[in-house]
Scaffold this motif. Structure first.
Motif, PDB file in Angstrom:
ATOM      1  N   ALA A   1       0.842  -1.201   0.000  1.00 20.91           N
ATOM      2  CA  ALA A   1       0.000   0.000   0.000  1.00 20.91           C
ATOM      3  C   ALA A   1       0.877   1.252   0.000  1.00 20.91           C
ATOM      4  O   ALA A   1       1.781   1.383   0.818  1.00 20.91           O
ATOM      5  CB  ALA A   1      -0.913  -0.004   1.206  1.00 20.91           C
TER       6      ALA A   1
ATOM      7  N   ARG B   1      -2.607   4.853   3.274  1.00 18.56           N
ATOM      8  CA  ARG B   1      -3.644   4.171   4.035  1.00 18.56           C
ATOM      9  C   ARG B   1      -4.809   3.848   3.098  1.00 18.56           C
ATOM     10  O   ARG B   1      -5.300   4.714   2.386  1.00 18.56           O
ATOM     11  CB  ARG B   1      -4.122   5.047   5.173  1.00 18.56           C
ATOM     12  CG  ARG B   1      -5.190   4.381   6.018  1.00 18.56           C
ATOM     13  CD  ARG B   1      -5.671   5.290   7.086  1.00 18.56           C
ATOM     14  NE  ARG B   1      -4.633   5.378   8.110  1.00 18.56           N
ATOM     15  CZ  ARG B   1      -4.716   6.160   9.160  1.00 18.56           C
ATOM     16  NH1 ARG B   1      -5.743   6.952   9.335  1.00 18.56           N
ATOM     17  NH2 ARG B   1      -3.750   6.167  10.045  1.00 18.56           N
ATOM     18  N   THR B   2      -5.241   2.564   3.100  1.00 24.01           N
ATOM     19  CA  THR B   2      -6.248   2.106   2.149  1.00 24.01           C
ATOM     20  C   THR B   2      -7.304   1.273   2.857  1.00 24.01           C
ATOM     21  O   THR B   2      -6.976   0.368   3.631  1.00 24.01           O
ATOM     22  CB  THR B   2      -5.574   1.235   1.057  1.00 24.01           C
ATOM     23  OG1 THR B   2      -4.515   1.980   0.459  1.00 24.01           O
ATOM     24  CG2 THR B   2      -6.550   0.803   0.001  1.00 24.01           C
TER      25      THR B   2
END
Length: 60
Positions: A6, A9-10
């Motif tokens: 990532a 932030r996902t």
């Protein structure tokens, strides 16, 4: 699916339109995730050497 790191932030709910998590999951920047298709789990390497697994289901 290949392992993905990532970039930021996902919030993950669905992967590749086929794998759906039972509950949404927040993956932090720098963490790596992938689907274990045989066990139907999302695997997340949070960078501490341990891989956490989260259940999901496959849409056909």
């Amino acid at each position: 699916m290949e392992k993905v790191t990532a970039a930021r932030r996902t919030l993950v709910t669905t992967i590749d339109r086929w794998f759906h998590l039972d509950r949404p999951l927040l993956v932090e920047a720098g963490q790596t995730y992938w689907v274990d298709w045989k066990r139907r789990e999302l695997c997340v390497d949070r960078g501490d050497g341990q891989v956490r697994r989260f259940p999901g289901w496959v849409c056909r």
